[in-house]
Design an enzyme around this catalytic site. Structure first.
Site, PDB file in Angstrom:
ATOM      1  CG  MET A  85      42.095  54.249  32.371  1.00  0.00           C
ATOM      2  SD  MET A  85      43.477  55.056  31.559  1.00  0.00           S
ATOM      3  CE  MET A  85      44.617  53.713  31.375  1.00  0.00           C
ATOM      4  CB  CYS A  86      44.357  52.779  38.055  1.00  0.00           C
ATOM      5  SG  CYS A  86      45.465  52.240  36.723  1.00  0.00           S
ATOM      6  CB  VAL A  87      40.418  55.876  40.268  1.00  0.00           C
ATOM      7  CG1 VAL A  87      39.342  56.216  41.284  1.00  0.00           C
ATOM      8  CG2 VAL A  87      41.711  56.622  40.592  1.00  0.00           C
TER       9      VAL A  87
END
Length: 192
Positions: free
Chosen positions: A120-122
C-alpha cells in the site's frame, strides 16, 4: 535483487506508527523491522542525508486516527534542517503533501524507502518517486505488511512475507531492490 547500490540522498520512512508495529495488530516481524529501520535512520543522519518520516492520518476509529496512541510515530524524530515529519491522508506520500518540494529543495536525486504497509503506502510512495525521476532503493527486509485474509471463492490467506515480496517484485523493474537494509548507504544531497 541488487546487492550493492550507490548512496541514497534521502530516507523516506513510511508510516512507522505504533498502530502498525506494536501490540496485537503489529506487522509480523515488527521488532526486526524496527531495528533495521532505526539502523537506516542512524546511517542517513550520520551521512547528512535527508530523513523524512511519513505519518498517516487514519479515518476516525482507525488504529492510526490522529492524536490517538496508535497514530504516534514509534521511532524518535530529530526535527531540523535534515529531518522532518510529513503528515498524509492517502497511500501515496506525495499525494497532497509537501514531500515532492521537500526532496526537490534539498537537491535529492535518490531515495531509499522503508516502512509499512508494503503493498500500500510503501509501494505507492516508491512508484510516485520513480515517476518523478528519483532513483529508488527498496531494502526488502525494511518494509512489512499484514497477512491478507482468505477470500472465499477467490483464494486462501496470503502470508505477509509473500505480500511484501510481491509488492517489491512489482516495482523491481524500475527500483533497486536490495535484500538487506544493511547494504543501503547514504550521502548528503547535492545542495548540502
Amino acid at each position: 535483487m541488487t546487492d550493492s547500490v550507490p548512496p541514497s540522498h534521502a530516507l523516506i520512512v513510511v508510516d512507522v506508527q505504533r498502530a502498525g508495529v506494536t501490540g496485537g495488530r503489529a506487522v509480523p516481524g515488527a521488532a526486526g523491522l524496527l531495528e533495521r529501520t532505526a539502523g537506516l535512520i542512524a546511517r542517513a543522519r550520520r551521512s547528512g542525508a535527508l530523513v523524512v518520516h511519513l505519518q498517516n492520518d487514519g479515518a476516525p476509529g482507525a488504529g492510526d486516527e490522529p492524536h490517538t496512541p496508535g497514530w504516534a510515530l514509534h521511532l524518535p524524530v530529530e526535527a531540523g534542517p535534515t529531518e522532518c515529519v510529513i503528515r498524509k491522508t492517502r497511500d501515496d506520500g506525495f499525494a497532497g503533501t509537501s514531500l515532492g518540494s521537500v526532496l526537490s529543495s534539498a537537491g535529492v536525486g535518490a531515495v531509499a524507502v522503508c516502512g509499512v504497509m508494503s503493498e500500500m503506502c510503501v509501494q505507492a510512495t516508491a512508484r510516485t518517486a520513480l515517476a518523478l525521476g528519483y532513483r529508488v532503493v527498496l531494502p526488502h527486509d525494511a518494509h512489512a505488511t499484514q497477512d491478507i485474509p482468505a477470500a472465499p471463492g477467490i483464494s486462501a490467506a496470503v502470508p505477509a512475507a509473500v505480500v511484501s515480496r510481491v509488492a517489491a517484485w512489482a516495482i523491481s523493474g524500475d527500483a533497486e531492490v536490495t535484500a538487506r537494509a544493511a547494504d543501503v548507504t547514504f550521502a548528503a544531497p547535492r545542495s548540502r
